[in-house]
Design a protein around this motif. Structure first.
Motif, PDB file in Angstrom:
ATOM      1  N   PRO A   7      31.599  32.386  54.103  1.00 27.12           N
ATOM      2  CA  PRO A   7      30.610  33.468  54.096  1.00 27.12           C
ATOM      3  C   PRO A   7      30.312  34.028  55.480  1.00 27.12           C
ATOM      4  O   PRO A   7      30.181  35.248  55.645  1.00 27.12           O
ATOM      5  CB  PRO A   7      29.380  32.789  53.471  1.00 27.12           C
ATOM      6  CG  PRO A   7      29.957  31.761  52.562  1.00 27.12           C
ATOM      7  CD  PRO A   7      31.133  31.211  53.315  1.00 27.12           C
ATOM      8  N   ALA A   8      30.231  33.162  56.502  1.00 28.93           N
ATOM      9  CA  ALA A   8      29.979  33.655  57.862  1.00 28.93           C
ATOM     10  C   ALA A   8      31.159  34.474  58.373  1.00 28.93           C
ATOM     11  O   ALA A   8      30.975  35.484  59.071  1.00 28.93           O
ATOM     12  CB  ALA A   8      29.688  32.479  58.791  1.00 28.93           C
ATOM     13  N   ARG A   9      32.353  34.044  58.055  1.00 28.25           N
ATOM     14  CA  ARG A   9      33.535  34.796  58.494  1.00 28.25           C
ATOM     15  C   ARG A   9      33.587  36.162  57.811  1.00 28.25           C
ATOM     16  O   ARG A   9      33.932  37.171  58.440  1.00 28.25           O
ATOM     17  CB  ARG A   9      34.798  33.990  58.201  1.00 28.25           C
ATOM     18  CG  ARG A   9      34.900  32.704  59.003  1.00 28.25           C
ATOM     19  CD  ARG A   9      36.085  31.839  58.578  1.00 28.25           C
ATOM     20  NE  ARG A   9      36.110  30.591  59.314  1.00 28.25           N
ATOM     21  CZ  ARG A   9      36.996  29.610  59.116  1.00 28.25           C
ATOM     22  NH1 ARG A   9      37.940  29.753  58.173  1.00 28.25           N
ATOM     23  NH2 ARG A   9      36.948  28.500  59.838  1.00 28.25           N
ATOM     24  N   GLN A  11      31.026  37.793  56.776  1.00 32.71           N
ATOM     25  CA  GLN A  11      29.959  38.598  57.362  1.00 32.71           C
ATOM     26  C   GLN A  11      30.434  39.262  58.646  1.00 32.71           C
ATOM     27  O   GLN A  11      30.151  40.445  58.900  1.00 32.71           O
ATOM     28  CB  GLN A  11      28.741  37.717  57.641  1.00 32.71           C
ATOM     29  CG  GLN A  11      27.541  38.478  58.175  1.00 32.71           C
ATOM     30  CD  GLN A  11      26.344  37.568  58.398  1.00 32.71           C
ATOM     31  OE1 GLN A  11      26.427  36.355  58.236  1.00 32.71           O
ATOM     32  NE2 GLN A  11      25.218  38.146  58.777  1.00 32.71           N
ATOM     33  N   ALA A  12      31.191  38.508  59.479  1.00 29.82           N
ATOM     34  CA  ALA A  12      31.732  39.086  60.708  1.00 29.82           C
ATOM     35  C   ALA A  12      32.740  40.194  60.402  1.00 29.82           C
ATOM     36  O   ALA A  12      32.774  41.228  61.084  1.00 29.82           O
ATOM     37  CB  ALA A  12      32.386  37.988  61.547  1.00 29.82           C
ATOM     38  N   ARG A  14      32.764  42.090  57.701  1.00 34.19           N
ATOM     39  CA  ARG A  14      32.023  43.249  57.182  1.00 34.19           C
ATOM     40  C   ARG A  14      31.307  43.996  58.302  1.00 34.19           C
ATOM     41  O   ARG A  14      31.160  45.221  58.242  1.00 34.19           O
ATOM     42  CB  ARG A  14      31.049  42.785  56.099  1.00 34.19           C
ATOM     43  CG  ARG A  14      31.770  42.376  54.806  1.00 34.19           C
ATOM     44  CD  ARG A  14      30.806  41.969  53.709  1.00 34.19           C
ATOM     45  NE  ARG A  14      31.543  41.755  52.456  1.00 34.19           N
ATOM     46  CZ  ARG A  14      31.582  40.599  51.787  1.00 34.19           C
ATOM     47  NH1 ARG A  14      30.922  39.550  52.252  1.00 34.19           N
ATOM     48  NH2 ARG A  14      32.278  40.495  50.662  1.00 34.19           N
ATOM     49  N   ALA A  15      30.867  43.279  59.329  1.00 30.98           N
ATOM     50  CA  ALA A  15      30.248  43.948  60.471  1.00 30.98           C
ATOM     51  C   ALA A  15      31.274  44.825  61.186  1.00 30.98           C
ATOM     52  O   ALA A  15      30.970  45.957  61.605  1.00 30.98           O
ATOM     53  CB  ALA A  15      29.662  42.913  61.424  1.00 30.98           C
ATOM     54  N   SER A  62      32.100  46.093  51.364  1.00 31.49           N
ATOM     55  CA  SER A  62      30.823  45.837  52.028  1.00 31.49           C
ATOM     56  C   SER A  62      29.950  44.869  51.246  1.00 31.49           C
ATOM     57  O   SER A  62      29.122  44.165  51.824  1.00 31.49           O
ATOM     58  CB  SER A  62      30.067  47.153  52.245  1.00 31.49           C
ATOM     59  OG  SER A  62      29.823  47.792  50.993  1.00 31.49           O
ATOM     60  N   THR A  63      30.155  44.799  49.952  1.00 27.49           N
ATOM     61  CA  THR A  63      29.318  43.925  49.123  1.00 27.49           C
ATOM     62  C   THR A  63      30.101  42.979  48.226  1.00 27.49           C
ATOM     63  O   THR A  63      29.500  42.169  47.514  1.00 27.49           O
ATOM     64  CB  THR A  63      28.387  44.768  48.224  1.00 27.49           C
ATOM     65  OG1 THR A  63      29.191  45.610  47.385  1.00 27.49           O
ATOM     66  CG2 THR A  63      27.444  45.610  49.062  1.00 27.49           C
ATOM     67  N   THR A  85      31.726  32.867  47.682  1.00 29.39           N
ATOM     68  CA  THR A  85      31.251  34.107  47.041  1.00 29.39           C
ATOM     69  C   THR A  85      32.388  35.017  46.618  1.00 29.39           C
ATOM     70  O   THR A  85      32.142  36.076  46.033  1.00 29.39           O
ATOM     71  CB  THR A  85      30.274  34.917  47.926  1.00 29.39           C
ATOM     72  OG1 THR A  85      30.989  35.542  49.006  1.00 29.39           O
ATOM     73  CG2 THR A  85      29.172  34.027  48.492  1.00 29.39           C
TER      74      THR A  85
END
Length: 599
Positions: A7-9, A11-12, A14-15, A62-63, A85
């Motif tokens: 999930p953190a990867r 998130q990066a 998607r940023a 994005s989602t 996820t």
């Protein structure tokens, strides 16, 4: 309990997408050479999803998004995606769209999809752009967003390059390049650009270790009528290899300069490329006036047809490989009988050690699959220190393994009875073997392709209302990739080319049957296409079985075999016994004799 880093990867990633105004990123299982097995630098799909299978595509929006893979990996992907996820999108399952169709359904006018240009083929990018364009979306290949969001991304591999020595390399580099140049002249091309690593290794008679299990090295190759340029990190090449290349008119340039060399082609150049085997990134600067000739790389079909000398080396390798497996399997049975606490990991070790003792052994041709009981129902299962099963003196063990030797590449699957087996297991094993026998002894007209023969291996299973979800056979290289095109044996695919089987082509024959939670069966030999006969109806071809290792008769139900099938198996075992006995002694020879006894 550890928390998944995925999930953190994501998130990066998607940023990075948000900064560039990108609605979706596609992360294929690909590198700049569109290889099957990838150097760590290009394993972005695994980094951002956690899925470690060799085939799959990650899509991130994005989602949401998802991970697409085929039936070989459903169970594995389910487990590895837990906590990420990301949903598993099952390919070739009703009501599940493939990833491009999903993008077309999900995106709209003005949306941008990014794919790194060094991980998508020219043909793939053109098709994706066309399909996205139909809904007003746009493709960008000039962004490597996974790379931008991947801290400490691995560097390119730096393994040395070495010559494939005589007598194993029986056709010279100059002769192979001459064949390519003849094809260029017929096509009206002045230049031919090659990125596929197996083609480059074959053309140059060089090998390396940049890609796990495949003895290849990262490089591109540009062939002209009077010279050629190998784009490779020069530090990898020993002085004698550089000198030998120069003697054959092959110059060496930096690996990263291939795209600029193409950008510098004269306007009147005619460039021949295989659009399915060259990535977009290297062609981005190609001058607009340069004409393109799009065709299959001539080296691909040529290297698939092994020469008589190459086949002689392969036959010798098969004898030594078979003897190694006899030693490994005999030691496995002896260990179980002695009450040793063995696991699937020990099978991997025993097989590797036995092969490593053989002359000319270089390494494994793929990661050994040792699946006990229910694990055998996972076609690409791999035992690891984090997850493996202990063995017991009962049930079935599926072992799929292969070796890389200077004289050839092997790939074999055997199912062993470690103790009592059920009637259902014997029936299933026998039905799969019937399919293998039917295809192994087939005769077919010249010009026939693998998809036209595939049903022969499935018919016994179909008669019992069963089937398997993978292809029946793949081409195999000569001390090269264990999966080699252009030929294969699989169900027909809409729009796919029917590549004729030709003499000298090596293919696996490996029908299977998988019952999740219970057991899996796969029997696999390698075979070469040979001349059979010429009649008033034309030329006919057949298969010569190359693999030499007994089948475990304890897994079979003889009453289900026709007399001709029993005769095939007895003849095969007689051939195996005669070929391997001189290489074995003592308990190993006795094990061989028992397993090769007539049914």
């Amino acid at each position: 309990m550890s928390t998944s880093p995925i999930p953190a990867r994501l998130q990066a990633l998607r940023a990075a997408m948000a900064r560039e105004g990108v609605a979706a990123v596609v992360v294929p299982s690909a590198d700049p050479h569109l290889s099957e097995y990838l150097p760590a630098r290009w394993q972005g799909r695994e980094w951002f999803s956690g899925f470690t299978g060799s085939a799959g595509t990650l899509v991130v929006t994005s989602t949401g998004g998802g991970l697409w893979t085929d039936s070989r990996y459903f169970a594995q992907a389910d487990a590895e995606l837990a906590g990420t996820t990301l949903p598993l999108m099952k390919l070739n399952v009703a009501h599940t769209p493939e990833h491009v169709a999903w993008l077309v359904e999900t995106l709209g006018d003005g949306d941008v999809v990014a794919v790194a240009g060094d991980s998508i083929s020219v043909a793939g990018a053109e098709d994706l752009a066309r399909r996205l364009g139909a809904v007003g979306a746009r493709l960008r290949t000039d962004l490597d967003l996974p790379g931008a969001a991947w801290p400490d991304r691995p560097a390119r591999p730096e393994a040395p390059v070495y010559a494939h020595p005589a007598p194993f390399a029986s056709v010279g580099r100059d002769e192979k390049l001459g064949h390519v140049r003849q094809a260029m002249r017929r096509a009206g091309a002045t230049h031919h650009f090659v990125s596929s690593l197996d083609d480059i290794a074959w053309l140059t008679n060089l090998r390396g270790a940049d890609v796990e299990y495949n003895p290849v090295f990262l490089a591109h190759l540009l062939v002209e009528h009077d010279r050629a340029t190998l784009f490779v990190d020069a530090a990898k090449l020993p002085a004698d290899v550089k000198a030998a290349l120069a003697a054959d008119g092959v110059a060496v340039a930096g690996y990263g300069t291939a795209a600029s060399a193409l950008a510098a082609l004269p306007d009147d150049a005619v460039l021949m490329i295989d659009p399915g085997k060259v990535v977009v990134a290297v062609l981005e600067g190609l001058p607009a006036p340069v004409k393109q000739v799009r065709a299959s790389a001539p080296s691909t079909a040529r290297k698939a047809r092994k020469t008589g000398d190459e086949l002689d080396h392969v036959r010798d390798v098969m004898r030594r490989d078979g003897a190694a497996l006899v030693r490994a399997f005999r030691r496995l049975e002896a260990g179980l009988a002695a009450g040793e606490p063995l696991t699937e990991l020990d099978v991997d070790t025993l097989v590797r050690e036995a092969r490593a003792a053989q002359a000319g052994f270089v390494g494994e041709s793929f990661s050994t699959i040792a699946g006990y009981q229910a694990n055998g129902a996972l076609p690409h299962y791999r035992a690891t220190e984090a997850g493996f099963s202990p063995l017991a003196a009962q049930g079935l063990l599926l072992v799929d393994s292969g070796g890389q030797y200077l004289g050839g590449t092997t790939d074999i699957t055997r199912v062993l009875a470690l103790g009592p087996v059920t009637d259902e297991q014997r029936r299933d094993s026998t039905l799969v073997l019937k399919g293998m026998i039917a295809l192994s002894r087939a005769r077919f007209p010249k010009g026939a392709s693998g998809p036209q023969l595939d049903a022969l291996a499935r018919a016994p299973l179909w008669a019992a209302c069963m089937d398997f979800g993978h292809g029946t056979g793949h081409g195999v290289g000569y001390f090269l990739n264990v999966h080699e095109g252009p030929h294969g044996i699989r169900p027909p695919r809409p729009g796919a080319d029917l590549v004729p089987l030709e003499t000298g082509m090596i293919t696996s024959i490996e029908p299977g049957l998988y019952k999740p939670g219970r057991h899996g069966i796969r029997h696999e030999n390698l075979a070469v296409v040979v001349q059979a006969d010429t009649t008033e109806f034309g030329e006919f071809l057949a298969f010569e079985t190359l693999t030499l290792c007994p089948f475990d008769r304890r897994t079979l139900e003889p009453r289900l075999l026709e007399p001709s099938e029993r005769a095939w198996l007895d003849d095969y075992h007689a051939t195996v016994r005669a070929a391997l006995s001189p290489l074995l002694g003592g308990e190993d020879r006795a094990w061989l004799e028992w397993h090769c006894a007539p049914l």
